[in-house]
Design an enzyme around this catalytic site. Structure first.
Site, PDB file in Angstrom:
ATOM      1  N   GLY A 111     -39.647  -3.666   4.106  1.00  0.00           N
ATOM      2  CA  GLY A 111     -38.703  -2.935   4.954  1.00  0.00           C
ATOM      3  C   GLY A 111     -37.301  -2.860   4.375  1.00  0.00           C
ATOM      4  O   GLY A 111     -36.662  -1.800   4.370  1.00  0.00           O
ATOM      5  N   THR A 113     -36.385  -3.012   1.255  1.00  0.00           N
ATOM      6  CA  THR A 113     -36.371  -2.157   0.066  1.00  0.00           C
ATOM      7  C   THR A 113     -36.342  -0.689   0.468  1.00  0.00           C
ATOM      8  O   THR A 113     -35.682   0.134  -0.176  1.00  0.00           O
ATOM      9  CB  THR A 113     -37.606  -2.468  -0.799  1.00  0.00           C
ATOM     10  OG1 THR A 113     -37.598  -3.865  -1.119  1.00  0.00           O
ATOM     11  CG2 THR A 113     -37.655  -1.636  -2.059  1.00  0.00           C
ATOM     12  N   ASP A 135     -46.397  -9.491   5.146  1.00  0.00           N
ATOM     13  CA  ASP A 135     -46.183  -9.446   6.606  1.00  0.00           C
ATOM     14  C   ASP A 135     -46.873  -8.262   7.270  1.00  0.00           C
ATOM     15  O   ASP A 135     -47.033  -8.263   8.494  1.00  0.00           O
ATOM     16  CB  ASP A 135     -44.675  -9.337   6.922  1.00  0.00           C
ATOM     17  CG  ASP A 135     -43.883 -10.451   6.286  1.00  0.00           C
ATOM     18  OD1 ASP A 135     -42.669 -10.292   6.101  1.00  0.00           O
ATOM     19  OD2 ASP A 135     -44.485 -11.488   5.952  1.00  0.00           O
TER      20      ASP A 135
HETATM   21  O1  F6P Z   1     -41.373 -11.097   3.761  1.00  0.00           O
HETATM   22  C1  F6P Z   1     -42.297 -11.962   3.205  1.00  0.00           C
HETATM   23  C2  F6P Z   1     -41.950 -13.384   3.561  1.00  0.00           C
HETATM   24  O2  F6P Z   1     -42.890 -14.239   2.991  1.00  0.00           O
HETATM   25  C3  F6P Z   1     -41.876 -13.654   5.056  1.00  0.00           C
HETATM   26  O3  F6P Z   1     -43.159 -13.795   5.637  1.00  0.00           O
HETATM   27  C4  F6P Z   1     -41.076 -14.920   5.068  1.00  0.00           C
HETATM   28  O4  F6P Z   1     -40.427 -15.150   6.306  1.00  0.00           O
HETATM   29  C5  F6P Z   1     -40.049 -14.636   3.970  1.00  0.00           C
HETATM   30  O5  F6P Z   1     -40.660 -13.723   3.064  1.00  0.00           O
HETATM   31  C6  F6P Z   1     -39.620 -15.865   3.209  1.00  0.00           C
HETATM   32  O6  F6P Z   1     -38.584 -15.449   2.343  1.00  0.00           O
HETATM   33  P1  F6P Z   1     -38.174 -16.301   1.030  1.00  0.00           P
HETATM   34  O7  F6P Z   1     -39.310 -16.223   0.070  1.00  0.00           O
HETATM   35  O8  F6P Z   1     -36.933 -15.604   0.536  1.00  0.00           O
HETATM   36  O9  F6P Z   1     -37.952 -17.700   1.523  1.00  0.00           O
END
Ligand code: F6P
Length: 369
Positions: A111, A113, A135
């Site tokens: 989203g 991006t 997600d």
């Molecule tokens: O958007 C994918 C995701 O894995 C989400 O499910 C999660 O909340 C987030 O990224 C975690 O982000 P980061 O890898 O920056 O901690």
């Protein structure tokens, strides 16, 4: 004239990213005779003009690799942290696009991006995006690549957690990613036979969850698996969030007491809190497993490789046709180009009346409501 394509990956990494890079790249290079370069680490690398050659060898042997050979970041073109300050680097990115003589920039992301791609399109660039995220919360596409692999990982984890649950007569609370959407927790919860599934879209009451667990005990099953989405929220906290939003919308300032309140506790804190409450309310021991980034790792599933390749090759065809300013949305067995402005800024959450929700209820799963 040969078309020149730039490609980058942005946001959280996900299984299938390299399959998508390969799909775009092999079709562009070998089928359409285009030129291709990669930018490292998302929009940050494009701003710094850190280019990676992608002219054949680099695309071999990456189909089955997790992560992204380009690297990624969550940096935004118009709000980039530089020397401790957020700076608008849009013009530098636009200038690097032209300096590399690009006809199109391909952005693989979710989203966030999409919003960044629309922003660059508004600054005159030709942009196409592919919907990526575990997600599955990108609007206007049937599914995103990364979701199927993460679904398999989370389901396998729930399968494994059943062993301890019934051996020790315990409540096992397993936290599943998904940001503010419940697709992953709902899908893995149903596939893994979780007894309780809590998702952000259906705020839960902890007493109702405890009652479902107590009923299972009375029925001779003194153990339960609780699949909780990281963004799941209690009805109480949901109402607090609504009230806070309403006050903000009416420009009402925070009271001194509210100013002292901790920022909304997120994710693991909520999950640990929930487990403690369930232990007290049911008398059963509770243990917590946070799946975290395990759900983004390793070899992409066959379904994700197929989806990423389909979307990638379709992207190259759209570039050949000069059809820019779109997200390559999965639609059935095919694809549909969706205008960036129609998809950007929207989050696809689980409708409370979704068939998966109905199926969960019909097999006796508690959704905490
Ligand atoms: O958007 C994918 C995701 O894995 C989400 O499910 C999660 O909340 C987030 O990224 C975690 O982000 P980061 O890898 O920056 O901690």
């Amino acid at each position: 004239m040969k078309k020149h394509i730039g490609i980058l990956t942005s946001g959280g990494d996900s299984p299938g990213l390299n399959a998508a890079i390969r799909g775009v790249g092999k079709a562009a290079l070998n089928y359409y005779g285009m030129k291709l370069i990669g930018f490292r680490d998302g929009f940050r690398g494009m701003m710094e003009n850190r280019v990676m050659r992608l002219d054949g060898g680099e695309l071999s042997g990456i189909l089955t690799h997790g992560g992204t050979i380009l690297g990624t970041s969550r940096d935004k073109p118009h709000r980039m942290p530089i020397d401790g300050k957020m700076q608008d680097m849009t013009e530098v990115i636009v200038s690097n696009y032209h300096a590399n003589h690009l006809d199109c920039l391909v952005c693989l992301g979710g989203g966030g991006t999409l919003k960044n791609a629309l922003h660059l399109q508004e600054h005159g660039l030709n942009v196409i995006t592919l919907p990526k995220t575990i997600d599955n919360d990108v609007a206007m596409t049937d599914i995103t690549f990364g979701f199927d692999t993460a679904l398999g990982i989370a389901t396998d984890a729930i399968d494994r957690l059943h062993s301890t649950a019934h051996s020790h007569h315990r409540i096992i609370v397993v936290e599943i990613m998904g940001h503010r959407a419940g697709w992953l927790a709902l899908g893995a919860g149903v596939a893994g036979g979780a007894d309780v599934i809590l998702i952000p879209e259906i705020p839960y009451e902890v007493e109702r969850v405890a009652e479902a667990i107590r009923q299972r005990s009375l029925g001779g099953k003194p153990f339960s698996i609780v699949a909780v989405a990281e963004g799941a929220i209690s009805l109480q906290d949901h109402q607090k969030r609504l009230e806070k939003a309403a006050r903000k919308a009416h420009g009402i300032k925070k009271s001194p007491a509210e100013k002292k309140e901790p920022a909304e506790i997120r994710y693991a804190d909520n999950t640990l809190e929930l487990a403690k409450k369930l232990e007290l309310l049911t008398g059963l021991e509770a243990r917590v497993t946070i799946l975290g980034h395990l759900q983004r790792g390793g070899i992409p599933s066959a379904a994700d490789r197929l989806l990423a390749t389909r979307l990638g090759t379709a992207c190259a065809e759209l570039i050949e046709q000069g059809h820019y300013g779109v997200m390559v949305a999965a639609r059935g067995d095919g694809i549909e180009p969706v205008k960036l402005e129609d998809a950007a800024g929207k989050v696809k959450t689980v409708p409370p009346d979704h068939p998966w929700v109905a199926s969960a209820r019909r097999v006796g799963t508690s959704l905490g409501d």
